[in-house]
Every structure is written in C-alpha cells, then in structure tokens.
Enzyme design. Structure first.
Site, PDB file in Angstrom:
ATOM      1  N   ASN A 132       0.804  -1.236   0.000  1.00 48.37           N
ATOM      2  CA  ASN A 132       0.000   0.000   0.000  1.00 48.37           C
ATOM      3  C   ASN A 132       0.836   1.285   0.000  1.00 48.37           C
ATOM      4  O   ASN A 132       0.418   2.293  -0.564  1.00 48.37           O
ATOM      5  CB  ASN A 132      -1.047  -0.012   1.122  1.00 48.37           C
ATOM      6  CG  ASN A 132      -0.455  -0.113   2.492  1.00 48.37           C
ATOM      7  OD1 ASN A 132       0.696  -0.503   2.654  1.00 48.37           O
ATOM      8  ND2 ASN A 132      -1.236   0.226   3.503  1.00 48.37           N
ATOM      9  N   LYS A 155      11.308  -8.964   2.101  1.00 47.05           N
ATOM     10  CA  LYS A 155      10.367  -9.784   1.330  1.00 47.05           C
ATOM     11  C   LYS A 155       9.171  -8.854   1.096  1.00 47.05           C
ATOM     12  O   LYS A 155       8.338  -8.635   1.976  1.00 47.05           O
ATOM     13  CB  LYS A 155       9.948 -11.038   2.120  1.00 47.05           C
ATOM     14  CG  LYS A 155       9.093 -12.000   1.322  1.00 47.05           C
ATOM     15  CD  LYS A 155       7.643 -11.565   1.309  1.00 47.05           C
ATOM     16  CE  LYS A 155       6.725 -12.384   0.456  1.00 47.05           C
ATOM     17  NZ  LYS A 155       6.441 -11.769  -0.845  1.00 47.05           N
ATOM     18  N   HIS A 156       9.150  -8.271  -0.094  1.00 49.48           N
ATOM     19  CA  HIS A 156       8.100  -7.288  -0.383  1.00 49.48           C
ATOM     20  C   HIS A 156       6.881  -7.993  -0.966  1.00 49.48           C
ATOM     21  O   HIS A 156       6.964  -9.146  -1.410  1.00 49.48           O
ATOM     22  CB  HIS A 156       8.644  -6.247  -1.373  1.00 49.48           C
ATOM     23  CG  HIS A 156       8.088  -4.869  -1.156  1.00 49.48           C
ATOM     24  ND1 HIS A 156       6.852  -4.648  -0.588  1.00 49.48           N
ATOM     25  CD2 HIS A 156       8.584  -3.633  -1.426  1.00 49.48           C
ATOM     26  CE1 HIS A 156       6.629  -3.344  -0.511  1.00 49.48           C
ATOM     27  NE2 HIS A 156       7.670  -2.699  -1.010  1.00 49.48           N
ATOM     28  N   ALA A 157       5.743  -7.275  -0.984  1.00 51.02           N
ATOM     29  CA  ALA A 157       4.520  -7.846  -1.579  1.00 51.02           C
ATOM     30  C   ALA A 157       4.778  -8.134  -3.060  1.00 51.02           C
ATOM     31  O   ALA A 157       5.460  -7.356  -3.746  1.00 51.02           O
ATOM     32  CB  ALA A 157       3.373  -6.865  -1.415  1.00 51.02           C
ATOM     33  N   GLU A 229       2.911  -4.659  12.546  1.00 48.15           N
ATOM     34  CA  GLU A 229       2.061  -3.500  12.250  1.00 48.15           C
ATOM     35  C   GLU A 229       0.958  -4.026  11.342  1.00 48.15           C
ATOM     36  O   GLU A 229       1.187  -4.245  10.152  1.00 48.15           O
ATOM     37  CB  GLU A 229       2.905  -2.410  11.588  1.00 48.15           C
ATOM     38  CG  GLU A 229       2.326  -1.035  11.779  1.00 48.15           C
ATOM     39  CD  GLU A 229       1.325  -0.693  10.719  1.00 48.15           C
ATOM     40  OE1 GLU A 229       0.129  -1.029  10.905  1.00 48.15           O
ATOM     41  OE2 GLU A 229       1.708  -0.093   9.710  1.00 48.15           O
ATOM     42  N   CYS A 263      -3.498   1.652   6.556  1.00 45.79           N
ATOM     43  CA  CYS A 263      -3.834   1.022   7.832  1.00 45.79           C
ATOM     44  C   CYS A 263      -4.392   2.054   8.807  1.00 45.79           C
ATOM     45  O   CYS A 263      -5.322   1.772   9.553  1.00 45.79           O
ATOM     46  CB  CYS A 263      -2.617   0.304   8.411  1.00 45.79           C
ATOM     47  SG  CYS A 263      -1.124   1.261   8.378  1.00 45.79           S
TER      48      CYS A 263
HETATM   49  P1  NDP Z   1      -0.838  -9.537   3.146  1.00 45.38           P
HETATM   50  O1  NDP Z   1      -0.751  -9.340   4.587  1.00 45.38           O
HETATM   51  O2  NDP Z   1      -1.224 -10.866   2.641  1.00 45.38           O
HETATM   52  O3  NDP Z   1       0.571  -9.140   2.488  1.00 45.38           O
HETATM   53  C1  NDP Z   1       1.561  -8.396   3.156  1.00 45.38           C
HETATM   54  C2  NDP Z   1       2.913  -9.049   2.979  1.00 45.38           C
HETATM   55  O4  NDP Z   1       2.933 -10.298   3.667  1.00 45.38           O
HETATM   56  C3  NDP Z   1       3.252  -9.379   1.535  1.00 45.38           C
HETATM   57  O5  NDP Z   1       4.635  -9.245   1.360  1.00 45.38           O
HETATM   58  C4  NDP Z   1       2.831 -10.829   1.420  1.00 45.38           C
HETATM   59  O6  NDP Z   1       3.478 -11.491   0.355  1.00 45.38           O
HETATM   60  C5  NDP Z   1       3.261 -11.355   2.758  1.00 45.38           C
HETATM   61  N1  NDP Z   1       2.547 -12.521   3.231  1.00 45.38           N
HETATM   62  C6  NDP Z   1       1.256 -12.843   3.069  1.00 45.38           C
HETATM   63  N2  NDP Z   1       0.949 -13.974   3.714  1.00 45.38           N
HETATM   64  C7  NDP Z   1       2.085 -14.401   4.298  1.00 45.38           C
HETATM   65  C8  NDP Z   1       2.421 -15.519   5.105  1.00 45.38           C
HETATM   66  N3  NDP Z   1       1.522 -16.424   5.467  1.00 45.38           N
HETATM   67  N4  NDP Z   1       3.686 -15.642   5.525  1.00 45.38           N
HETATM   68  C9  NDP Z   1       4.595 -14.726   5.195  1.00 45.38           C
HETATM   69  N5  NDP Z   1       4.353 -13.652   4.442  1.00 45.38           N
HETATM   70  C10 NDP Z   1       3.106 -13.479   3.998  1.00 45.38           C
HETATM   71  O7  NDP Z   1      -1.797  -8.461   2.537  1.00 45.38           O
HETATM   72  P2  NDP Z   1      -2.721  -8.554   1.234  1.00 45.38           P
HETATM   73  O8  NDP Z   1      -1.984  -8.010   0.101  1.00 45.38           O
HETATM   74  O9  NDP Z   1      -3.332  -9.897   1.018  1.00 45.38           O
HETATM   75  O10 NDP Z   1      -3.892  -7.594   1.702  1.00 45.38           O
HETATM   76  C11 NDP Z   1      -4.963  -8.155   2.441  1.00 45.38           C
HETATM   77  C12 NDP Z   1      -5.367  -7.290   3.588  1.00 45.38           C
HETATM   78  O11 NDP Z   1      -4.257  -7.001   4.427  1.00 45.38           O
HETATM   79  C13 NDP Z   1      -5.883  -5.935   3.225  1.00 45.38           C
HETATM   80  O12 NDP Z   1      -7.186  -5.985   2.774  1.00 45.38           O
HETATM   81  C14 NDP Z   1      -5.698  -5.190   4.529  1.00 45.38           C
HETATM   82  O13 NDP Z   1      -6.746  -5.490   5.398  1.00 45.38           O
HETATM   83  C15 NDP Z   1      -4.430  -5.761   5.073  1.00 45.38           C
HETATM   84  N6  NDP Z   1      -3.264  -4.911   4.803  1.00 45.38           N
HETATM   85  C16 NDP Z   1      -2.835  -4.088   5.785  1.00 45.38           C
HETATM   86  C17 NDP Z   1      -1.787  -3.247   5.560  1.00 45.38           C
HETATM   87  C18 NDP Z   1      -1.293  -2.329   6.602  1.00 45.38           C
HETATM   88  O14 NDP Z   1      -0.705  -1.311   6.273  1.00 45.38           O
HETATM   89  N7  NDP Z   1      -1.442  -2.667   7.874  1.00 45.38           N
HETATM   90  C19 NDP Z   1      -1.117  -3.184   4.262  1.00 45.38           C
HETATM   91  C20 NDP Z   1      -1.625  -4.118   3.290  1.00 45.38           C
HETATM   92  C21 NDP Z   1      -2.663  -4.939   3.572  1.00 45.38           C
HETATM   93  P3  NDP Z   1       2.732 -11.717  -1.054  1.00 45.38           P
HETATM   94  O15 NDP Z   1       2.380 -10.387  -1.592  1.00 45.38           O
HETATM   95  O16 NDP Z   1       3.754 -12.420  -1.858  1.00 45.38           O
HETATM   96  O17 NDP Z   1       1.510 -12.549  -0.740  1.00 45.38           O
END
Ligand code: NDP
Length: 455
Positions: A132, A155-157, A229, A263
């Site tokens: 985000n 490890k970025h998204a 966070e 967030c």
């Molecule tokens: P995720 O939490 O799934 O992704 C965030 C990061 O974590 C990414 O790098 C992702 O990798 C990684 N990740 C996801 N699952 C795992 C796991 N089991 N073990 C290790 N790493 C992991 O967010 P999403 O993109 O799916 O968004 C979904 C929801 O998350 C949103 O709708 C929102 O509610 C919340 N969110 C909150 C944020 C904040 O600022 N607090 C920011 C973004 C999302 P990869 O991309 O490769 O899956």
C-alpha cells in the site's frame, strides 16, 4: 522458474514480470547480508549517516521515476506517490541527523563506579512488507534499522516487485555496501524457511492479520523478536460542537487518500446524534464530488484499488453489511470499466455485529455510526478488535484531548487525521499489532539494550 507477474490495477495490463528466487538463493543472499553486517556494525554513526543522507538524495533525484513505478504497480494517484517518496527522504534525513541522540548511551546512577545502558546492533533483520505504501513502508523499517548498525533483507509484496528492486538499487546508488539492504523476490510460502535461517535475528511485518499471525508464530517458535504492524479500523469521534465542514473535509480525505488502503485511514466515523444528519448530508456531497480516475490523472482524487481480488472482497463486505441492516447511502456498485476500481461508498447507521463495524474495510468505504452522547461515542469507538489510530473532531481542544486520552489506540489525533511522523512513535495495540516504528522507540526495537557495569 516461478515468476512474479505485475498487473497495472488501472488497466488490467501486465506491466512486468520478475523471476522468483529459490530458498537456496535467498539463504545465500542472507549470508551475504550477514557478512556485510560484520563490517557495517563497526562503521561510525557519521559514516552511516553520510550514506543515509545520500540515500535521501537518490530518492529526491529519482522521485518521478519511483512515483510512476508505485502508481503503475498499485494504482496510487501520482501526486500521492510523489509525496510518498518525499516522505521517505525525510525519514532517511531524520535518522541520519538524529540517531546519535536517539541511541546515545544512558548513564544510570548505581553503586558502580560507572554504569550505563548502550544500544548495539543485532544483525540481519527480515522485513515482510505490503504494497500500500511500497516505498515508505520499507524505508520506515530500513532507515532506523541500518542507522542502528543492522542490515536488512526485504520480502516485499508480490505486486510491487518493481518498487522492491528500485529500493535495492537506490541503496546501491547511495553507496551502501553490498548486502546492507537486499531484496528477496521470494514467494510468501518460503518466508518460514527464511525466518528459520540462523542469520536472521528478527522480523518486522506490516500487513494483514493472517500474515502477521503466521510470521509471528514462526518467529516465536524460533525465539526471534518481531514487530507487527497490522490492520486497523480507526474511529473518529465527531463531537456535537465540531465544525461540520471541517469534519467532512477530513473524513473525505481520510477515507479516500491512497484509494482507501491505509492502515491508519479514518474508517469508522462515530457521530453524535445532534449533528448526525447534517454530517451525513455534507459528507455524502463531498464523497460524491471526489473524482475517481486514472491514477496518472493529476486531477483524480482517488484511483483504483491495488488488486481485483481485494476490490471484490471489499464489495462482499459492503454487501454483507447491507444485509445485516447497514444503510447504503452512496456507492456500493462495481463500475463497468477496466481495472480494480471501487467507488466512494458510505454505509450509515452501523452497529456492533455488522461487518462494516467489526472488520477492517480496506478501500474507499466509510462506516458512519450514531452515538447519543460523548460517553457512548467513546465506547463505540473502543468497541473494536483493532487499536491503531483514532481521532476526535471538536471545536474545544481541551475536551478533544480528554476524549483522545480515552481512546484505545496507538495514537489519537485531535482535529487532524492520524499521520505517521518520524519524530513520533507509530504502531498499535490489540489486533493492530505490537511494537513501535519511527522515533527513538522504533530504532530501539532492533538493538541490544545492553547494561554495562564497571565496579
Ligand atoms: P498480506 O498481509 O497478505 O501481504 C503483506 C505481505 O505479507 C506481503 O509481502 C505478502 O506477500 C506477505 N505474506 C502474506 N501472507 C504471508 C504468510 N503467510 N507468511 C509470510 N508472508 C506473507 O496483505 P494482502 O496483500 O493480502 O492484503 C490483504 C489485507 O491485508 C488488506 O485488505 C488489509 O486489510 C491488510 N493490509 C494491511 C496493511 C497495513 O498497512 N497494515 C497493508 C496491506 C494490507 P505476497 O504479496 O507475496 O503474498
């Protein structure tokens, strides 16, 4: 070889693809990062600060390129992408200029001839980061962690890998030693192997609740420290003495900036009943007038969401809330156009037990809640599994402060939207996570707080 495919959420077009690395390659890059740490930890604060200042300059010089990249990969409007890069440069300069004071030894009077607390680096820190704010979230971790003498691996998204590589490149351009900051284009399923690697000493994660729980439990099994966070459903209490125009200006910006995907966005508006109807009328007008458009359009107020699956999940949450008795005042219909667009939406008369009250709505959807008085408004605001940010809108600052002190959250802002600031700690309580980022509190999360006693 597994690929990371990047789709522009405004056009549905593929814009890039990157080869994923294997676990073995990741472990070898972490080994390099650990080697870099052995030298980096001995560098003086002045040497580290010089490079951190250079990184700020690199960010400034390449602002347009980085901003375009963020906008293409996750749909943020271009003006907000530029602001994100500027904020990154600010954070780098803040830590370059202040780490000396923030990590200064603290003398403690004891029976010793000399006793004090010193803050030493701990090693290679893993950052699991979301899409985000694809530059800012990473810099918020990396600037303090590296200034403290650690090295970092990212490890970025998956959907913002271009930004991840651009960040690695920026550190290299600034002159940081090889391995000081490394991007690992790794699948989420392999994060466990990385956390278990002997060279990783701690993990910071920003993202969803499920990702946080998984990473925290694996790190816990391995006795590695974490900072989490996670999500939020920030409530803003709008008191009956609030300036309604100001309140609805803030509510519109708070809910739509970053296309609703922050967030600490204002998500629940708890409005006192005396001004409830007037608030809703003014708010509806402003949310309706905000222009949804291409993120590259300089006039667009908000653009698409970051991915279609996230947009569809949000729509389901809106539908569920309506079925549960929530009133749809505006929006709520997926537009007939390409991209992951979702319109500015208002759900009113929400109550505990409804989806839009209980869970995070990570997109341009506002939840409006009526409260009969200040005490009920505070109780409703605190009736949440989350506790990241919170706010109060009132014409009486003293009253606002009293309410702010009663809100269960990591921060409470009066008459202003919650915003991170490198000078103040940032983080949450309850399911919003734990630990703090930014300020002196953030930099001390990944250090060895060490006692020295000279008898
Ligand atoms: P995720 O939490 O799934 O992704 C965030 C990061 O974590 C990414 O790098 C992702 O990798 C990684 N990740 C996801 N699952 C795992 C796991 N089991 N073990 C290790 N790493 C992991 O967010 P999403 O993109 O799916 O968004 C979904 C929801 O998350 C949103 O709708 C929102 O509610 C919340 N969110 C909150 C944020 C904040 O600022 N607090 C920011 C973004 C999302 P990869 O991309 O490769 O899956």
């Amino acid at each position: 070889m597994e690929k990371t495919i990047i789709i522009n959420p405004a056009t549905d077009e593929k814009v890039a693809e990157y080869d994923r690395i294997t676990v073995e390659t990741a472990i070898s890059k972490i080994e390099t990062s650990n080697k870099a740490y052995q030298t980096w930890k001995h560098k003086s604060l002045e040497e580290r600060a010089t490079l951190m200042h250079k990184l700020a300059d690199v960010l400034d010089e390449n602002k347009e390129e980085y901003a375009q990249l963020a906008t293409t990969e996750m749909g943020k409007t271009i003006g907000q992408s530029r602001k994100e890069i500027e904020k990154c440069a600010w954070i780098c300069r803040y830590y370059a200029d202040n780490t000396k004071d923030l990590l200064a030894n603290q003398t403690v009077a004891t029976e010793a001839s000399k006793s004090y607390v010193t803050f030493q680096p701990i090693g290679v820190v893993l950052a699991v980061m979301p899409w985000n704010f694809p530059f800012y979230q990473v810099i918020r971790f990396a600037a303090p962690a590296l200034m403290a003498g650690n090295t970092g691996v990212l490890k970025h998204a998956s959907n913002v890998q271009g930004c991840a590589f651009a960040l690695e490149d920026a550190f290299n351009k600034a002159g940081f030693p090889e391995g000081a900051f490394t991007n690992l284009n790794l699948s989420a399923k392999h994060v466990k192997d990385v956390i278990e690697d002997k060279n990783i000493v701690a993990v910071t994660l920003t993202g969803s609740d499920p990702a946080g729980r998984s990473v925290a439990s694996i790190a816990g099994q391995n006795l590695k420290k974490t900072v989490m966070e996670l999500g939020g459903s920030d409530a803003y209490v709008i008191l009956e003495d609030a300036d309604i125009e100001k309140a609805t200006d803030l509510a519109t910006l708070g809910r739509l900036q970053n296309n609703g995907q922050t967030c600490i966005a204002a998500k629940r508006f708890v409005v006192l009943e005396d001004i409830y109807d007037a608030f809703l009328e003014s708010y509806t007008k402003k949310m309706k007038a905000a222009k949804m458009g291409e993120p590259t359009d300089e006039d667009a107020y908000y653009g698409p969401m970051a991915r279609k699956d996230l947009r569809d999940e949000l729509h389901e949450q809106v539908q569920k809330t309506i079925k549960q008795g929530g009133k749809l005042v505006l929006g709520g219909v997926i537009p007939d156009r390409k991209g992951a667009y979702y319109p500015a939406t208002i759900l009113a008369d929400l109550k505990p037990g409804m989806e839009g009250f209980d869970n995070e709505l990570f997109g341009p959807v506002a939840s409006v809640i009526k409260a009969k008085d200040e005490a009920e408004a505070i109780a409703l605001a605190n009736n949440s599994q989350f506790g990241l940010g919170s706010g109060v809108i009132t014409s009486n600052k003293e009253r606002g402060e009293k309410v702010a002190l009663q809100l269960e959250a990591g921060s409470s802002f009066v008459n202003k939207l919650v915003a991170s600031d490198p000078r103040l700690p940032f983080g949450g309580i309850k399911n919003s996570g734990y630990g703090r980022e930014l300020s002196g509190y953030g930099i001390k999360e990944f250090v060895n707080t060490k006692s020295i006693w000279i008898d």
